[in-house]
Enzyme design. Sequence first.
Site, PDB file in Angstrom:
ATOM      1  N   GLU A  36       0.880  -1.164   0.000  1.00  0.00           N
ATOM      2  CA  GLU A  36       0.000   0.000   0.000  1.00  0.00           C
ATOM      3  C   GLU A  36       0.924   1.221   0.000  1.00  0.00           C
ATOM      4  OE1 GLU A  36      -3.448   1.984   2.804  1.00  0.00           O
ATOM      5  OE2 GLU A  36      -2.745  -0.026   3.250  1.00  0.00           O
ATOM      6  N   ARG A 262       5.089 -12.753   9.801  1.00  0.00           N
ATOM      7  CA  ARG A 262       5.773 -11.511   9.470  1.00  0.00           C
ATOM      8  C   ARG A 262       7.069 -11.402  10.258  1.00  0.00           C
ATOM      9  NH1 ARG A 262       3.814  -6.402   9.958  1.00  0.00           N
ATOM     10  NH2 ARG A 262       1.870  -7.010   9.004  1.00  0.00           N
ATOM     11  N   LYS A 272       3.978   0.955   9.556  1.00  0.00           N
ATOM     12  CA  LYS A 272       4.174   2.203   8.819  1.00  0.00           C
ATOM     13  C   LYS A 272       3.562   3.389   9.557  1.00  0.00           C
ATOM     14  CE  LYS A 272       2.880   0.259   4.912  1.00  0.00           C
ATOM     15  NZ  LYS A 272       2.490   0.033   3.516  1.00  0.00           N
TER      16      LYS A 272
HETATM   17  P1  ATP Z   1       2.072  -1.913   7.961  1.00  0.00           P
HETATM   18  O1  ATP Z   1       1.335  -2.656   9.037  1.00  0.00           O
HETATM   19  O2  ATP Z   1       3.459  -1.510   8.331  1.00  0.00           O
HETATM   20  O3  ATP Z   1       1.277  -0.807   7.356  1.00  0.00           O
HETATM   21  P2  ATP Z   1       1.268  -3.526   5.822  1.00  0.00           P
HETATM   22  O4  ATP Z   1       1.219  -4.996   5.904  1.00  0.00           O
HETATM   23  O5  ATP Z   1      -0.014  -2.786   5.891  1.00  0.00           O
HETATM   24  O6  ATP Z   1       2.310  -3.002   6.869  1.00  0.00           O
HETATM   25  P3  ATP Z   1       1.629  -3.342   3.049  1.00  0.00           P
HETATM   26  O7  ATP Z   1       2.146  -2.217   2.249  1.00  0.00           O
HETATM   27  O8  ATP Z   1       0.192  -3.699   2.939  1.00  0.00           O
HETATM   28  O9  ATP Z   1       2.013  -3.043   4.539  1.00  0.00           O
HETATM   29  O10 ATP Z   1       2.527  -4.629   2.822  1.00  0.00           O
HETATM   30  C1  ATP Z   1       2.902  -5.114   1.574  1.00  0.00           C
HETATM   31  C2  ATP Z   1       3.314  -6.553   1.712  1.00  0.00           C
HETATM   32  O11 ATP Z   1       4.385  -6.670   2.635  1.00  0.00           O
HETATM   33  C3  ATP Z   1       2.174  -7.386   2.258  1.00  0.00           C
HETATM   34  O12 ATP Z   1       2.088  -8.559   1.491  1.00  0.00           O
HETATM   35  C4  ATP Z   1       2.563  -7.664   3.666  1.00  0.00           C
HETATM   36  O13 ATP Z   1       2.084  -8.907   4.085  1.00  0.00           O
HETATM   37  C5  ATP Z   1       4.086  -7.639   3.603  1.00  0.00           C
HETATM   38  N1  ATP Z   1       4.636  -7.237   4.897  1.00  0.00           N
HETATM   39  C6  ATP Z   1       4.388  -6.111   5.579  1.00  0.00           C
HETATM   40  N2  ATP Z   1       5.030  -6.106   6.761  1.00  0.00           N
HETATM   41  C7  ATP Z   1       5.730  -7.278   6.826  1.00  0.00           C
HETATM   42  C8  ATP Z   1       6.605  -7.870   7.806  1.00  0.00           C
HETATM   43  N3  ATP Z   1       6.887  -7.267   8.950  1.00  0.00           N
HETATM   44  N4  ATP Z   1       7.126  -9.074   7.511  1.00  0.00           N
HETATM   45  C9  ATP Z   1       6.846  -9.691   6.350  1.00  0.00           C
HETATM   46  N5  ATP Z   1       6.051  -9.197   5.406  1.00  0.00           N
HETATM   47  C10 ATP Z   1       5.482  -7.996   5.624  1.00  0.00           C
HETATM   48 MG    MG Z   2      -1.632  -3.129   4.496  1.00  0.00          MG
END
Ligand code: ATP
Ligand code: MG
Length: 556
Positions: A36, A262, A272
């Site tokens: 995102e 994760r 984020k």
């Molecule tokens: P945040 O909670 O920091 O906003 P998010 O999961 O919403 O993280 P996205 O931009 O949606 O962030 O993530 C893109 C991809 O990265 C998704 O497939 C997510 O599962 C993966 N991802 C995000 N954080 C992690 C992590 N800590 N470890 C492994 N994969 C991750």
């Molecule tokens: Mg997300």
Amino acid sequence: MNKPVDPNVSNFIRNIIDEDLASGKHTTVVTRFPPEPNGYLHIGHAKSICLNFGLARDYGGRCHLRFDDTNPVKEEEEYMESIKEDVRWLGFDWGEHLYHASDYFEQLYEFAVKLIKKGKAYVCHLSQDEIREYRGTLTEPGRESPYRNRSVEENLDLFERMRKGEFADGECVLRAKIDMASPNVVMRDPILYRIRHVSHPRTGDRWCIYPMYDFTHCLSDALEGITHSICTLEFENNRPLYEWILEEVFDGPHPQQIEFARLNLSYTVMSKRKLLRLVEEGIVSGWDDPRMPTIAGLRRRGFTPEAIRDFCDRIGVAKANSVVDYALLEHCLREDLNQRAERTMAVLRPLKVVITNYPEGQVEYLEAVNNPQDPSAGTRQIPFAREIYIEQDDFAEDPPKGFFRLAPGREVRLRFAYFITCTDVIKDEAGNIIEVHCTYDPETKGGTAPDGRKVKGTIHWVSVEHSLPAEVRLYDHLFTKEDPNEGDLSENVNPNSLEVLTDARVEPRMQAAKPLERFQFERVGYFCVDPDTTAGRLVFNRTVPLRDSWAKIQKS
Ligand code: ATP
Ligand code: MG
């Protein structure tokens, strides 16, 4: 320990893929990385990137980069550019497969209409609070919305009017009609579309209804022909919904959602939202502050993509959440930099040494190896003269037991140069040591004595006249707690996470150093040139100290 990791090492996701290929369910592997664009990528994303792009590489398939931009946000453009830069820097390439969820808005709308026509979706006029209240809890079933049994015609009409902008934000939503009594709360008539009269960076004002993540994600995967849709464990409960939507509306092959744990890393945060808070509250200088766990921050800190990929290989892919020790990340970095970083001498906290028997005005150039791990890095000539700087803590007027560096009457080796013996300590009126006087032994050039006598200490130095002034920034963990999420974030910030040394001195060769170039300052640590460096002002970031606590843990 330190065993090279086979990138093809098996994990449960690879096992699933192997079976799918063996059974003929799939003939190729298509994955995606779907960020995102609401912030910069962090080391957790690197794990997902290495996994998804790594699978595509190893199975000869492809990996898409898809921006999950269903939620219109302001700074999207900056974030998208940074995400592309970071994925490329990590060494991966999506080729022509760059997509945006917003590319599918029209198709998604059609899928929603199809659901309505099947009697599987309805427009609901309950308020947000009422919807939450009607949803029930983990122990209590939900209640059906009074709008749940609207006719297909009425729903089609209302949904079209939602699209046309006839309703205000929050006035109504489109919901899937599944099961308000389901033990899985996600399945209790989830919201598929909501109204937001907000313009979108890519679709402008074309839409005032925006699809929800759960509706968008599975269908975007299916439209792109994704075979394995890998996501983190929080989405496990959403998998039945992912499958339900595809089952109801998508005719082609269905992607399979697979969840993995994760990455959590000690002494840092990965959300984020929290990283944005650090930026906005000025706790760090920006998304690329070298203390940030962002890819941009790690890059500026001096990390190599190779070290990050190695780290991701070592932590592997599992089904259970855990916290990885930050020291492992640093260990991977040291292993890589030890091979590739050229050595140099730098004095962080200078103390002047005058070699009283060395002729005034004389300069000689001594040969120094650039990288003992890599003979092809060659040698360089470093200037030696009567006045040099050494590290303040390499001298002790009253040496404690076990101190083998310079002290009154003691002889030490100057790296690549001569043996020197301390003869005098010069102090100011307040009693501070301002200068140390030594004599050198001209017979010990290159660091060995012809009479075979030994010295216990070797210290680094630079010439006063020839060295260049530099600013050196030393970093420590951004948080004092192993888990900074315990308690209030700002109370866990480490007040000493940045120390700036403004009087450091470096070898003259640093005049030619380029931003982000990495070096080992002998005996001190690994450093890289900060992009703040200008022609007149050299700035270095400490990438990582030499001491390796991870290697120690592994040995004990
Ligand atoms: P945040 O909670 O920091 O906003 P998010 O999961 O919403 O993280 P996205 O931009 O949606 O962030 O993530 C893109 C991809 O990265 C998704 O497939 C997510 O599962 C993966 N991802 C995000 N954080 C992690 C992590 N800590 N470890 C492994 N994969 C991750
Ligand atoms: Mg997300």
